[in-house]
Design a protein around this motif. Structure first.
Motif, short mmCIF file in Angstrom:
data_model
loop_
_atom_site.label_atom_id
_atom_site.label_comp_id
_atom_site.label_asym_id
_atom_site.label_seq_id
_atom_site.Cartn_x
_atom_site.Cartn_y
_atom_site.Cartn_z
N ALA A 74 0.85 -1.19 0.00
CA ALA A 74 0.00 0.00 0.00
C ALA A 74 0.89 1.24 0.00
CB ALA A 74 -0.91 0.01 1.23
N GLU A 84 -4.83 9.60 2.49
CA GLU A 84 -5.48 8.48 1.83
C GLU A 84 -4.55 7.27 1.89
OE1 GLU A 84 -6.63 9.66 -2.20
OE2 GLU A 84 -6.31 11.73 -1.55
N ARG A 86 -3.72 3.99 -0.39
CA ARG A 86 -3.92 3.33 -1.67
C ARG A 86 -3.50 1.88 -1.54
NH1 ARG A 86 -1.34 6.46 -6.49
NH2 ARG A 86 -2.91 7.95 -5.74
N ASP A 87 -4.47 0.98 -1.49
CA ASP A 87 -4.21 -0.46 -1.35
C ASP A 87 -3.96 -1.03 -2.73
OD1 ASP A 87 -4.15 -3.15 -0.86
OD2 ASP A 87 -5.93 -3.17 0.41
#
Length: 460
Positions: A74, A84, A86-87
């Motif tokens: 991630a 945020e 982000r996977d």
């Protein structure tokens, strides 16, 4: 005239240079790679999924795998008002040890191809290029300059050039999987990766003027102050690395001479805020090799090779500048003088393509002549201009643009065009091709006098 020492001399044994040399050797050409054999500063870089596939296609997959430190699970993005996560869902970029990668790439080259040295001058010669080294003079038929930013001779007029200050340390709370961080700071930005064992590596990017006159102690102090306000804090055993230029720099022409092709960072050194430089290095190295092979081929189309490289360079430079502009425009955490000065106008999204009435006769936009790369050579082929993506396509899968032009030459409603294509390629492929042509605005209402048809005709 002296006998050339090699068909092609590649200057620089980084990713772009080794990619070019590998492609040329696969075609049986005589290649020398000149490199000063200085290991790069220790750092970690990332390679996205498409870059891994590209490396494999060139024959460098094992070298990149050998330098791999695992895929990032991630990325924490602290760029807008709210952080945020982000996977990457298993498709994250491969993190690479650049020192190990440098050695692995050099190990790919066969014995006798790599030669230690530093090229100080390139001079045009009859039928080739002279390369001046400290202890020798070499003659090559073609030179591929892959020296990185050192090959960029034209100064870029940046009002406030950027510098990257590398660092390493031990994170206080490493995760179970590799991760990355991209964070905007008041006077720059930070990129870092954290490995499961706690090893942390990254760079801060800031105005070069902030580092003017700093010695090692001053750089370490500045780094500690910057990291103290970041999400990672000041790591244990913090070590400041070297300083390197970091702003976007673009050569006006990828050809430094009729027989000198600049590739990788020597043609386009990207701003690391929004780019994958390793992908650009591999791709441009392979393209430069194809251009060199075409120029050396007595039957090769030299003008197609030069047109191809220049067009790809123009497109890559435009893409890099737009990516940087978008990243700057998305930064919303800080309203400082640095970010105000860095503000760039992001590109407007492509205009939506309005489909023509499907019951009206539709015609294919005129074909153009485009330089295409196939089987290691570049040549002219018939192609179809795609207005939305702004590029020419000579093939749609295995279907050539010329064959499409034959089948779609007579304007007709979409159902009839689909039937023509389905008769040759089957309904599935026919539907996919027609969908792409409509989305791209390449099918226009008869008699093809719309904006898309005019744009294509102007390029014919």
């Amino acid at each position: 005239m002296y006998r050339p020492d090699a068909d092609v001399v590649v200057v620089g044994a980084g990713p772009a240079g080794v990619a070019a040399a590998t492609c040329l050797l696969a075609q049986g050409l005589g290649v020398l790679v000149i490199d000063p054999a200085l290991p790069p500063p220790p750092r970690i870089e990332s390679l996205p999924l498409n870059g891994i596939a590209l490396a494999r296609s060139i024959g460098l997959g094992e070298a990149f795998a050998h330098a791999g430190l695992g895929r990032a699970a991630a990325m924490r993005l602290c760029w807008r008002d709210q952080p945020e996560i982000r996977d990457f869902a298993g498709d994250g970029p491969l993190l690479l040890d650049r020192v190990v990668l440098h050695a692995a790439l050099r190990g790919v080259l066969p014995p006798g191809v790599l030669r230690r040295g530093r090229v100080s001058r390139l001079t045009a010669a009859e039928g080739g290029v002279h390369l001046r080294l400290r202890e020798a003079m070499l003659l090559a038929r073609i030179v591929i300059d892959a020296r990185g930013r050192a090959g960029l001779r034209e100064p870029t007029p940046w009002a406030n050039p950027l510098a990257a200050l590398a660092f390493s340390g031990i994170a206080e709370a490493p995760g179970a999987e590799p991760s990355m961080l991209l964070q905007s700071l008041a006077e720059g930005w930070l990129w870092a990766c954290i490995l499961p064992g706690g090893l942390l590596s990254g760079s801060v990017f800031l105005p070069a003027s902030n580092l003017a006159g700093c010695d090692a102690r001053g750089r370490a102090g500045l780094l500690a102050r910057l990291l103290a306000g970041s999400d990672i804090g000041v790591p244990r055993d913090l070590s400041a690395g070297p300083v390197a230029p970091a702003a976007l720099q673009v050569a006006e022409d990828p050809f430094a001479g009729p027989r000198v092709i600049r590739t990788g960072d020597a043609a386009l050194a990207r701003d690391p805020i929004a780019s994958h430089g390793l992908v650009h290095a591999l791709r441009s190295g392979a393209q430069a090799a194809a251009a060199a092979a075409t120029l050396l081929d007595p039957q090769g189309e030299a003008d197609a090779a030069r047109s191809f490289i220049r067009e790809r360079h123009r497109a890559a430079a435009k893409s890099a500048a737009e990516a940087t502009a978008r990243a700057h425009a998305e930064q919303a955490r800080h309203r400082t003088a640095f970010w105000e000065a860095a503000a760039m106008t992001p590109p407007s999204p492509p205009a939506s393509v309005r489909w023509p009435a499907l019951t009206r006769p539709l015609g294919l936009a005129p074909l153009i002549r485009a330089a295409v790369l196939e089987s290691g050579r570049i040549r002219w082929e018939e192609a179809l201009w795609l207005p939305r993506s702004g590029q020419a396509a000579s093939r749609f899968g295995q279907v050539t643009a010329g064959r499409l032009a034959q089948l779609l030459a007579q304007p007709a409603p979409i159902a009839q065009l689909s039937a023509r294509l389905a008769g040759d390629f089957g309904p599935g492929l026919a539907q996919g091709i027609l969908q792409q042509l409509l989305d791209e605005g390449a099918l226009v209402a008869f008699p093809g006098t719309g904006a898309a048809g005019q744009a294509a005709a102007s390029r014919a």
